[in-house]
Design a protein around this motif. Structure first.
Motif, short mmCIF file in Angstrom:
data_model
loop_
_atom_site.label_atom_id
_atom_site.label_comp_id
_atom_site.label_asym_id
_atom_site.label_seq_id
_atom_site.Cartn_x
_atom_site.Cartn_y
_atom_site.Cartn_z
N UNK A 270 0.80 -1.21 0.00
CA UNK A 270 0.00 0.00 0.00
C UNK A 270 0.83 1.26 0.00
N UNK A 271 0.11 2.35 0.00
CA UNK A 271 0.73 3.67 -0.04
C UNK A 271 1.03 4.16 1.37
N UNK A 272 1.87 5.17 1.46
CA UNK A 272 2.14 5.88 2.71
C UNK A 272 1.54 7.27 2.55
N UNK A 273 0.77 7.67 3.54
CA UNK A 273 0.11 8.97 3.52
C UNK A 273 0.67 9.85 4.63
N UNK A 274 0.36 11.12 4.56
CA UNK A 274 0.89 12.07 5.53
C UNK A 274 0.51 11.68 6.96
N UNK A 275 -0.65 11.07 7.14
CA UNK A 275 -1.08 10.69 8.49
C UNK A 275 -0.79 9.23 8.83
N UNK A 276 0.01 8.55 8.00
CA UNK A 276 0.40 7.17 8.28
C UNK A 276 1.27 7.11 9.54
N UNK A 277 1.11 6.04 10.28
CA UNK A 277 1.94 5.84 11.47
C UNK A 277 3.40 5.68 11.03
N UNK A 278 4.31 6.49 11.54
CA UNK A 278 5.70 6.41 11.08
C UNK A 278 6.40 5.09 11.42
N UNK A 279 5.87 4.34 12.37
CA UNK A 279 6.52 3.08 12.76
C UNK A 279 5.92 1.86 12.07
N UNK A 280 4.88 2.05 11.26
CA UNK A 280 4.26 0.92 10.54
C UNK A 280 3.94 1.34 9.11
N UNK A 281 4.97 1.74 8.40
CA UNK A 281 4.78 2.23 7.03
C UNK A 281 4.64 1.08 6.04
N UNK A 282 3.69 1.24 5.12
CA UNK A 282 3.48 0.26 4.05
C UNK A 282 4.61 0.37 3.02
N UNK A 283 4.66 -0.61 2.12
CA UNK A 283 5.62 -0.59 1.02
C UNK A 283 4.93 -1.03 -0.26
N UNK A 284 5.50 -0.61 -1.35
CA UNK A 284 5.08 -1.09 -2.65
C UNK A 284 6.23 -1.93 -3.19
N UNK A 285 5.99 -3.20 -3.34
CA UNK A 285 7.04 -4.11 -3.80
C UNK A 285 7.07 -4.07 -5.33
N UNK A 286 8.23 -3.80 -5.87
CA UNK A 286 8.43 -3.75 -7.31
C UNK A 286 9.32 -4.94 -7.68
N UNK A 287 8.72 -5.92 -8.30
CA UNK A 287 9.46 -7.12 -8.68
C UNK A 287 10.22 -6.88 -9.99
N UNK A 288 11.32 -7.58 -10.21
CA UNK A 288 12.05 -7.46 -11.47
C UNK A 288 11.13 -7.75 -12.65
N UNK A 289 11.32 -7.01 -13.71
CA UNK A 289 10.53 -7.23 -14.91
C UNK A 289 9.23 -6.45 -14.96
N UNK A 290 8.93 -5.67 -13.92
CA UNK A 290 7.71 -4.86 -13.91
C UNK A 290 7.85 -3.79 -14.98
N UNK A 291 6.89 -3.72 -15.89
CA UNK A 291 6.96 -2.73 -16.98
C UNK A 291 6.68 -1.33 -16.44
N UNK A 292 7.13 -0.34 -17.18
CA UNK A 292 6.91 1.05 -16.79
C UNK A 292 5.42 1.35 -16.72
#
Length: 80
Positions: A45-67
């Motif tokens: 998921x995304x990180x927003x301005x009000x996201x908890x700084x100690x439990x930030x989401x990530x967006x995993x980008x795997x090899x081969x992901x097209x633009x």
């Protein structure tokens, strides 16, 4: 007391990526006690301005992901 990193001449580390993305309230609290300011999970998921700084989401980008698929992820379409 100097941190491990300061002792070896490195800047103090302010963020942690939880091992295997696993965390709970006890781990988050201990990370705060140890001086960490940011904590990264493997929750998708995304990180927003009000996201908890100690439990930030990530967006995993795997090899081969097209633009075009990467752009779709950033726009909120086609995440995963």
């Amino acid at each position: 007391m100097d941190s491990f990193f300061e002792k070896i001449g490195m800047p103090n580390v302010l963020s942690i990526a939880y091992p295997y993305g696993q965390f709970n309230a006890k781990i988050v609290n201990e990370a705060l006690v140890q001086g960490y300011k940011l904590g990264f999970t493997i929750n998708p998921g995304f990180v927003y301005q009000n996201s908890s700084p100690m439990t930030l989401n990530r967006m995993v980008i795997m090899p081969g992901k097209s633009l075009s698929k990467f752009k779709a992820m950033l726009s909120g379409r086609g995440y995963r």
